[in-house]
Scaffold this motif. Structure first.
Motif, PDB file in Angstrom:
ATOM      1  N   ASN A 160     -36.583  44.672  82.789  1.00 39.32           N
ATOM      2  CA  ASN A 160     -36.080  43.305  82.822  1.00 39.32           C
ATOM      3  C   ASN A 160     -37.011  42.332  82.106  1.00 39.32           C
ATOM      4  O   ASN A 160     -37.066  41.159  82.463  1.00 39.32           O
ATOM      5  N   LEU A 161     -37.752  42.792  81.125  1.00 38.51           N
ATOM      6  CA  LEU A 161     -38.675  41.940  80.393  1.00 38.51           C
ATOM      7  C   LEU A 161     -37.904  40.817  79.710  1.00 38.51           C
ATOM      8  O   LEU A 161     -36.991  41.066  78.935  1.00 38.51           O
ATOM      9  N   ASN A 162     -38.263  39.584  80.036  1.00 39.14           N
ATOM     10  CA  ASN A 162     -37.532  38.439  79.506  1.00 39.14           C
ATOM     11  C   ASN A 162     -38.529  37.350  79.122  1.00 39.14           C
ATOM     12  O   ASN A 162     -39.125  36.715  79.989  1.00 39.14           O
ATOM     13  N   ASP A 216     -50.173  33.516  73.970  1.00 40.22           N
ATOM     14  CA  ASP A 216     -50.037  32.832  75.264  1.00 40.22           C
ATOM     15  C   ASP A 216     -48.812  33.327  76.034  1.00 40.22           C
ATOM     16  O   ASP A 216     -48.878  33.564  77.243  1.00 40.22           O
ATOM     17  N   ILE A 217     -47.689  33.492  75.334  1.00 44.22           N
ATOM     18  CA  ILE A 217     -46.458  33.938  76.004  1.00 44.22           C
ATOM     19  C   ILE A 217     -46.583  35.394  76.451  1.00 44.22           C
ATOM     20  O   ILE A 217     -46.121  35.758  77.536  1.00 44.22           O
ATOM     21  N   LEU A 218     -47.216  36.226  75.646  1.00 43.32           N
ATOM     22  CA  LEU A 218     -47.465  37.610  76.074  1.00 43.32           C
ATOM     23  C   LEU A 218     -48.346  37.636  77.327  1.00 43.32           C
ATOM     24  O   LEU A 218     -48.039  38.328  78.298  1.00 43.32           O
ATOM     25  N   ASP A 219     -49.431  36.861  77.324  1.00 43.95           N
ATOM     26  CA  ASP A 219     -50.316  36.795  78.494  1.00 43.95           C
ATOM     27  C   ASP A 219     -49.551  36.325  79.726  1.00 43.95           C
ATOM     28  O   ASP A 219     -49.675  36.905  80.810  1.00 43.95           O
ATOM     29  N   GLU A 220     -48.770  35.284  79.558  1.00 50.72           N
ATOM     30  CA  GLU A 220     -48.032  34.684  80.671  1.00 50.72           C
ATOM     31  C   GLU A 220     -46.945  35.613  81.219  1.00 50.72           C
ATOM     32  O   GLU A 220     -46.716  35.662  82.422  1.00 50.72           O
ATOM     33  N   THR A 221     -46.293  36.372  80.347  1.00 48.00           N
ATOM     34  CA  THR A 221     -45.148  37.189  80.764  1.00 48.00           C
ATOM     35  C   THR A 221     -45.556  38.569  81.261  1.00 48.00           C
ATOM     36  O   THR A 221     -45.043  39.030  82.276  1.00 48.00           O
ATOM     37  N   VAL A 222     -46.456  39.239  80.551  1.00 49.32           N
ATOM     38  CA  VAL A 222     -46.805  40.618  80.925  1.00 49.32           C
ATOM     39  C   VAL A 222     -48.243  40.762  81.412  1.00 49.32           C
ATOM     40  O   VAL A 222     -48.617  41.812  81.917  1.00 49.32           O
ATOM     41  N   TRP A 278     -47.386  47.564  78.006  1.00 49.17           N
ATOM     42  CA  TRP A 278     -47.487  48.654  78.952  1.00 49.17           C
ATOM     43  C   TRP A 278     -46.262  48.688  79.861  1.00 49.17           C
ATOM     44  O   TRP A 278     -45.884  47.690  80.450  1.00 49.17           O
ATOM     45  N   ASP A 279     -45.637  49.852  79.932  1.00 42.74           N
ATOM     46  CA  ASP A 279     -44.499  50.075  80.825  1.00 42.74           C
ATOM     47  C   ASP A 279     -45.019  50.857  82.023  1.00 42.74           C
ATOM     48  O   ASP A 279     -45.312  52.045  81.911  1.00 42.74           O
ATOM     49  N   ASP A 280     -45.142  50.183  83.159  1.00 38.95           N
ATOM     50  CA  ASP A 280     -45.720  50.799  84.349  1.00 38.95           C
ATOM     51  C   ASP A 280     -44.824  51.894  84.921  1.00 38.95           C
ATOM     52  O   ASP A 280     -45.314  52.850  85.514  1.00 38.95           O
ATOM     53  N   GLU A 281     -43.505  51.753  84.736  1.00 36.67           N
ATOM     54  CA  GLU A 281     -42.583  52.782  85.232  1.00 36.67           C
ATOM     55  C   GLU A 281     -42.725  54.079  84.441  1.00 36.67           C
ATOM     56  O   GLU A 281     -42.751  55.166  85.004  1.00 36.67           O
ATOM     57  N   LYS A 282     -42.805  53.954  83.123  1.00 39.29           N
ATOM     58  CA  LYS A 282     -42.906  55.137  82.257  1.00 39.29           C
ATOM     59  C   LYS A 282     -44.348  55.591  82.066  1.00 39.29           C
ATOM     60  O   LYS A 282     -44.582  56.662  81.513  1.00 39.29           O
ATOM     61  N   LYS A 283     -45.283  54.724  82.437  1.00 37.47           N
ATOM     62  CA  LYS A 283     -46.719  55.018  82.274  1.00 37.47           C
ATOM     63  C   LYS A 283     -47.064  55.282  80.813  1.00 37.47           C
ATOM     64  O   LYS A 283     -47.789  56.222  80.478  1.00 37.47           O
ATOM     65  N   GLU A 284     -46.533  54.416  79.945  1.00 36.66           N
ATOM     66  CA  GLU A 284     -46.838  54.532  78.515  1.00 36.66           C
ATOM     67  C   GLU A 284     -46.676  53.179  77.837  1.00 36.66           C
ATOM     68  O   GLU A 284     -46.047  52.268  78.361  1.00 36.66           O
ATOM     69  N   TRP A 285     -47.255  53.082  76.651  1.00 38.36           N
ATOM     70  CA  TRP A 285     -47.135  51.881  75.840  1.00 38.36           C
ATOM     71  C   TRP A 285     -45.823  51.945  75.064  1.00 38.36           C
ATOM     72  O   TRP A 285     -45.513  52.971  74.463  1.00 38.36           O
ATOM     73  N   ILE A 286     -45.072  50.856  75.067  1.00 35.11           N
ATOM     74  CA  ILE A 286     -43.851  50.730  74.275  1.00 35.11           C
ATOM     75  C   ILE A 286     -44.183  49.759  73.134  1.00 35.11           C
ATOM     76  O   ILE A 286     -44.707  48.666  73.379  1.00 35.11           O
TER      77      ILE A 286
END
Length: 178
Positions: A3-5, A39-45, A66-74
């Motif tokens: 749900n990354l928005n 700034d938006i990357l820091d604030e969102t993820v 970082w995708d914590d569910e998949k345990k990998e970088w997207i």
């Protein structure tokens, strides 16, 4: 990550640059700089959940989250173009900003209307080479988006704080009539 928005850009995060200019007026382009993306990357993820990597002598930038569910970088990647002033720095910055657009940061700027400022609202001169130029600067006064993150209202002022462009006046409150 599913749900990354990323949020839409605020007025003070959007810059205006002269696109074309002639004796009758000028067009403006809206853009964001790399600091806004960071700034938006820091604030969102979170500051530790994204990274950037430059490839092909800074021509390409890969932004990974970082995708914590998949345990990998997207990752999403894009290429940039050199700037007229600092070629290498401009190339790196442009490729980073474009990779961030691939994630959705600032993508709404592509929905901006054609922004034309008539000669009555700007100072246009011919330089010694016969080219039309201006020293005027412009900033976004107000911007509104719909639920699809498309720009539906936009007001732009010049360096004297005079409003020189207005899209959909019914959507933008005219608080000071300047």
């Amino acid at each position: 990550m599913e749900n990354l928005n990323f949020r839409t850009l605020k007025e003070n995060e959007i810059s205006c640059r002269v696109g074309t200019i002639n004796e009758n007026g000028l067009s403006l382009l809206l853009y964001k700089d790399a600091r806004v993306d960071m700034d938006i990357l820091d604030e969102t993820v979170g500051a530790y959940n994204w990274k950037k990597e430059y490839l092909r002598d800074n021509a390409n930038c890969k932004v990974s989250i970082w995708d914590d569910e998949k345990k990998e970088w997207i990752s999403k990647e894009d290429t940039g173009t050199e700037s007229n002033t600092e070629k290498e720095k401009g190339l790196a910055s442009d490729s980073f900003k474009r990779a961030c657009v691939n994630w959705g940061i600032g993508r709404s700027l592509y929905t901006a209307p054609f922004i034309y400022i008539s000669k009555e609202n700007c100072n246009i001169q011919k330089n010694d080479k016969g080219k039309y130029v201006t020293k005027d600067s412009f900033h976004v006064e107000k911007i509104k988006y719909n639920d699809k993150k498309e720009i539906i209202a936009l007001a732009i002022k010049n360096q004297h704080n005079k409003r020189v462009f207005l899209m959909k006046p019914q959507e933008v409150k005219n608080e000071d009539n300047k």
